[in-house]
Motif scaffolding. Structure first.
Motif, short mmCIF file in Angstrom:
data_model
loop_
_atom_site.label_atom_id
_atom_site.label_comp_id
_atom_site.label_asym_id
_atom_site.label_seq_id
_atom_site.Cartn_x
_atom_site.Cartn_y
_atom_site.Cartn_z
N ASP A 1 81.94 -19.48 23.33
CA ASP A 1 81.44 -19.58 24.61
C ASP A 1 80.09 -19.57 23.84
O ASP A 1 79.97 -19.92 22.92
CB ASP A 1 81.12 -18.96 25.72
CG ASP A 1 80.38 -17.72 25.67
OD1 ASP A 1 79.96 -17.67 24.46
OD2 ASP A 1 80.47 -16.86 27.19
N THR B 1 84.09 -24.80 22.76
CA THR B 1 84.78 -24.00 23.89
C THR B 1 86.64 -24.08 24.13
O THR B 1 86.63 -23.29 24.28
CB THR B 1 83.19 -24.43 25.19
OG1 THR B 1 82.15 -24.13 24.36
CG2 THR B 1 84.06 -23.11 26.03
N GLU B 2 86.55 -25.17 23.89
CA GLU B 2 87.55 -25.51 24.53
C GLU B 2 88.63 -25.27 23.17
O GLU B 2 90.30 -23.81 23.77
CB GLU B 2 88.16 -27.29 24.60
CG GLU B 2 87.48 -27.16 26.03
CD GLU B 2 87.26 -28.89 26.08
OE1 GLU B 2 88.42 -29.59 25.71
OE2 GLU B 2 86.85 -29.52 26.72
N GLY C 1 87.30 -21.36 22.38
CA GLY C 1 87.31 -20.35 23.35
C GLY C 1 85.69 -19.26 22.96
O GLY C 1 85.55 -18.54 23.40
#
Length: 92
Positions: A49, A43-44, A47
């Motif tokens: 999710d 996610t970091e 991006g």
């Protein structure tokens, strides 16, 4: 119950250690897993999710969350008894 069935049952009870300590509700133990950290890193870094990851895995979001969680949520059965961890939840 026949004598043979009784003896087999008692052998099972003994082998499981239930003569000294009967089974019963036990607290759920933490089950560390690298999956929650991997999801956070993805996610970091990208991006994407958890909804996107669940879609890529072709898994319902509820099931994806249960599989990648550190400690799946336990629910109590309707009639009482021991908590149950289900991997077949249908909530999204």
């Amino acid at each position: 119950m026949s004598d043979v069935t009784y003896r087999n049952a008692m052998t099972t009870v003994t082998n499981c250690g239930w003569r000294r300590c009967e089974p019963g509700p036990r607290r759920l133990l933490d089950q560390p897993s690298p999956l929650p950290k991997a999801v956070a890193l993805l996610t970091e870094q990208t991006g994407v999710d958890e909804r996107g990851l669940a879609a890529e895995c072709q898994a319902p979001l509820g099931l994806f969350r249960t599989v990648v969680s550190r400690l799946p949520e336990a629910t109590m059965p309707a009639g009482g008894g021991n908590p149950v961890v289900s991997l077949l939840r249908t909530t999204d």
